[in-house]
Design an enzyme around this catalytic site. Structure first.
Site, PDB file in Angstrom:
ATOM      1  N   ASP A  62      -0.807   8.313   6.565  1.00  0.00           N
ATOM      2  CA  ASP A  62      -0.613   7.334   7.651  1.00  0.00           C
ATOM      3  C   ASP A  62       0.844   7.348   8.126  1.00  0.00           C
ATOM      4  O   ASP A  62       1.120   7.231   9.329  1.00  0.00           O
ATOM      5  CB  ASP A  62      -0.986   5.927   7.170  1.00  0.00           C
ATOM      6  CG  ASP A  62      -2.427   5.878   6.680  1.00  0.00           C
ATOM      7  OD1 ASP A  62      -3.266   6.617   7.240  1.00  0.00           O
ATOM      8  OD2 ASP A  62      -2.711   5.119   5.734  1.00  0.00           O
ATOM      9  N   SER A  98       6.177   0.918   1.505  1.00  0.00           N
ATOM     10  CA  SER A  98       6.955   2.100   1.093  1.00  0.00           C
ATOM     11  C   SER A  98       7.501   2.875   2.295  1.00  0.00           C
ATOM     12  O   SER A  98       8.174   3.882   2.131  1.00  0.00           O
ATOM     13  CB  SER A  98       6.067   3.034   0.254  1.00  0.00           C
ATOM     14  OG  SER A  98       5.080   3.637   1.067  1.00  0.00           O
ATOM     15  N   ASP A 114      -4.793  -4.019   0.433  1.00  0.00           N
ATOM     16  CA  ASP A 114      -4.799  -3.032  -0.648  1.00  0.00           C
ATOM     17  C   ASP A 114      -4.579  -3.707  -1.996  1.00  0.00           C
ATOM     18  O   ASP A 114      -3.618  -4.463  -2.180  1.00  0.00           O
ATOM     19  CB  ASP A 114      -3.689  -1.993  -0.431  1.00  0.00           C
ATOM     20  CG  ASP A 114      -3.999  -1.079   0.741  1.00  0.00           C
ATOM     21  OD1 ASP A 114      -5.138  -1.104   1.244  1.00  0.00           O
ATOM     22  OD2 ASP A 114      -3.100  -0.318   1.147  1.00  0.00           O
ATOM     23  N   SER A 167       7.856   8.289   1.939  1.00  0.00           N
ATOM     24  CA  SER A 167       7.003   7.123   1.660  1.00  0.00           C
ATOM     25  C   SER A 167       6.363   7.205   0.273  1.00  0.00           C
ATOM     26  O   SER A 167       5.888   6.200  -0.249  1.00  0.00           O
ATOM     27  CB  SER A 167       5.901   6.990   2.723  1.00  0.00           C
ATOM     28  OG  SER A 167       4.850   7.907   2.449  1.00  0.00           O
ATOM     29  N   GLU A 182     -12.049   4.399   9.964  1.00  0.00           N
ATOM     30  CA  GLU A 182     -12.466   3.220   9.185  1.00  0.00           C
ATOM     31  C   GLU A 182     -13.099   2.167  10.090  1.00  0.00           C
ATOM     32  O   GLU A 182     -13.322   1.034   9.664  1.00  0.00           O
ATOM     33  CB  GLU A 182     -11.274   2.633   8.420  1.00  0.00           C
ATOM     34  CG  GLU A 182     -10.895   3.470   7.217  1.00  0.00           C
ATOM     35  CD  GLU A 182      -9.733   2.919   6.417  1.00  0.00           C
ATOM     36  OE1 GLU A 182      -9.658   3.238   5.229  1.00  0.00           O
ATOM     37  OE2 GLU A 182      -8.877   2.198   6.983  1.00  0.00           O
ATOM     38  N   ASP A 189       3.887   7.448  -5.751  1.00  0.00           N
ATOM     39  CA  ASP A 189       2.637   6.869  -5.223  1.00  0.00           C
ATOM     40  C   ASP A 189       2.409   7.451  -3.830  1.00  0.00           C
ATOM     41  O   ASP A 189       3.125   7.123  -2.879  1.00  0.00           O
ATOM     42  CB  ASP A 189       2.765   5.330  -5.171  1.00  0.00           C
ATOM     43  CG  ASP A 189       1.527   4.651  -4.591  1.00  0.00           C
ATOM     44  OD1 ASP A 189       0.526   5.352  -4.324  1.00  0.00           O
ATOM     45  OD2 ASP A 189       1.563   3.413  -4.396  1.00  0.00           O
ATOM     46  N   GLY A 215      -5.424   2.284   9.965  1.00  0.00           N
ATOM     47  CA  GLY A 215      -4.959   1.934  11.310  1.00  0.00           C
ATOM     48  C   GLY A 215      -3.688   1.108  11.249  1.00  0.00           C
ATOM     49  O   GLY A 215      -2.679   1.420  11.901  1.00  0.00           O
ATOM     50  N   ALA A 216      -3.732   0.042  10.438  1.00  0.00           N
ATOM     51  CA  ALA A 216      -2.559  -0.838  10.333  1.00  0.00           C
ATOM     52  C   ALA A 216      -1.355  -0.069   9.793  1.00  0.00           C
ATOM     53  O   ALA A 216      -0.232  -0.237  10.280  1.00  0.00           O
ATOM     54  CB  ALA A 216      -2.889  -2.019   9.418  1.00  0.00           C
TER      55      ALA A 216
HETATM   56  O1  RIB Z   1      -4.400   5.711   3.718  1.00  0.00           O
HETATM   57  C1  RIB Z   1      -4.185   4.671   2.805  1.00  0.00           C
HETATM   58  C2  RIB Z   1      -5.073   3.522   3.154  1.00  0.00           C
HETATM   59  O2  RIB Z   1      -6.418   3.893   2.957  1.00  0.00           O
HETATM   60  C3  RIB Z   1      -4.887   2.284   2.304  1.00  0.00           C
HETATM   61  O3  RIB Z   1      -3.937   1.418   2.856  1.00  0.00           O
HETATM   62  C4  RIB Z   1      -6.282   1.706   2.234  1.00  0.00           C
HETATM   63  O4  RIB Z   1      -6.400   0.452   2.803  1.00  0.00           O
HETATM   64  C5  RIB Z   1      -7.189   2.714   2.904  1.00  0.00           C
HETATM   65  O5  RIB Z   1      -7.472   2.378   4.198  1.00  0.00           O
END
Ligand code: RIB
Length: 311
Positions: free
Chosen positions: A255, A294, A16, A285, A143, A249, A44-45
């Site tokens: 996620d 975060s 990011d 977060s 993604e 933010d 995903g991560a």
């Molecule tokens: O949901 C936030 C994420 O969306 C960010 O980390 C960015 O990489 C996109 O995948």
């Protein structure tokens, strides 16, 4: 003591590149932004990290690029205690990256270049089959190629493993391929894009949820930002309000919600209780900058929950 869930994420990993700005350039114009932040991201991560920080054993299945971001991403998973055996480097492709713009209200605009995420295929899922079969829950997003998402949903159904799909970023889908799904978790804009219906009020979100449920999906949760979340099943829906936070933010809040929800549910909490906690985890977060960085640890979250759960 709660059961420690085993969660597998088949999904993306990005880097990011976040710029904080109060203005956006016009075509041909150059302007100054206020601040920049570089961090590990990717839906995903991020969901894997949230689940890990909430206390689950987490397994990541992903592809990173053959650039300097690839090994750094794998190292980040390892440092956090996430099993990265099935995170492989794709040759000749860049890692996924996400230029992100955050305005003074904390709202984000994200542009994702999928890079290596787009090479995560059926063979990668087959190679991770043993790990996936050992999971209590498999979590997916959009993604990576949709074909891989559909294949993994079918795999989870065949093996009786709970499966959660976060349709982000929204795109047109073959909803029949998700008909055996346990949980479909879009945010309001994803629900709108996929159904073509508005979803900004709780009543509108209920209409969208009904459309998803009519395709066979068992449960739908639509996250509504400051309005909380809507849980919907075939015969009942429930609105779960958000907790008030000072948001700076909101990147990655969805996620944080999904990763933590998977853990709370896996620990055996009733669904509505799991959603309430995930609402708070996601809200917290947004009170600091960045995506993964975060997210709260379980210890910090539990302390916050102890003081706010009666609100
Ligand atoms: O949901 C936030 C994420 O969306 C960010 O980390 C960015 O990489 C996109 O995948």
């Amino acid at each position: 003591m709660a059961k420690r869930p085993r969660i597998a994420v088949v999904g993306s990993a990005n880097i990011d590149l976040t710029t904080f700005t109060d203005k956006f350039p016009k075509p041909g114009e150059t302007i100054f932004g206020q601040k920049f932040d570089l961090g590990f991201g990717g839906k995903g991560a991020n969901q894997a990290v949230a689940a890990r920080l909430c206390g689950a054993d987490v397994f990541m299945v992903a592809r990173v690029g053959s650039d300097l971001f690839g090994p750094a991403t794998i190292e980040n998973f390892r440092k956090l205690g996430i099993d990265a055996t099935h995170v492989k480097q794709a040759q000749g492709v860049s890692s996924g990256v996400a230029p992100i713009f955050v305005d003074p209200g904390g709202q984000n605009r994200i542009l994702v270049v999928k890079g290596a995420n787009d090479t995560l295929g059926l063979k990668d899922v087959d190679a991770a089959a043993d790990i996936l079969k050992s999971a209590d829950c498999i979590v997916l997003q959009f993604e990576i190629p949709l074909e891989t998402v559909y294949y993994t949903v079918a795999f989870a159904h065949k093996h009786g493993i709970r499966c959660i799909v976060n349709p982000a970023p929204a795109q047109s889908i073959d909803i029949k391929q998700l008909s055996n799904l346990d949980y479909f978790v879009p945010n309001e804009s994803e629900a709108e894009t996929i159904t073509g219906l508005p979803a900004s009020t709780v009543d509108q979100a209920k209409q969208c949820a009904q459309q998803f449920l009519s395709s066979g999906i068992k449960r739908v949760i639509i996250t509504l930002g400051a309005n909380g979340s809507l849980i919907a099943g075939r015969d009942q829906s429930d609105h779960v309000p958000a907790f008030e936070v000072s948001s700076i933010d909101s990147t990655g809040a969805g996620d944080a919600f999904i990763g933590s929800f998977a853990v709370f549910l896996g620990e055996g909490l009733p669904e509505k209780e799991a959603v309430r906690r995930a609402n708070l985890y996601a809200g917290l977060s947004t009170t600091s900058v960045g995506t993964q960085k975060s997210f709260y640890s379980r210890e910090k979250f539990d302390a916050e929950w102890a003081t706010r759960s009666r609100e």
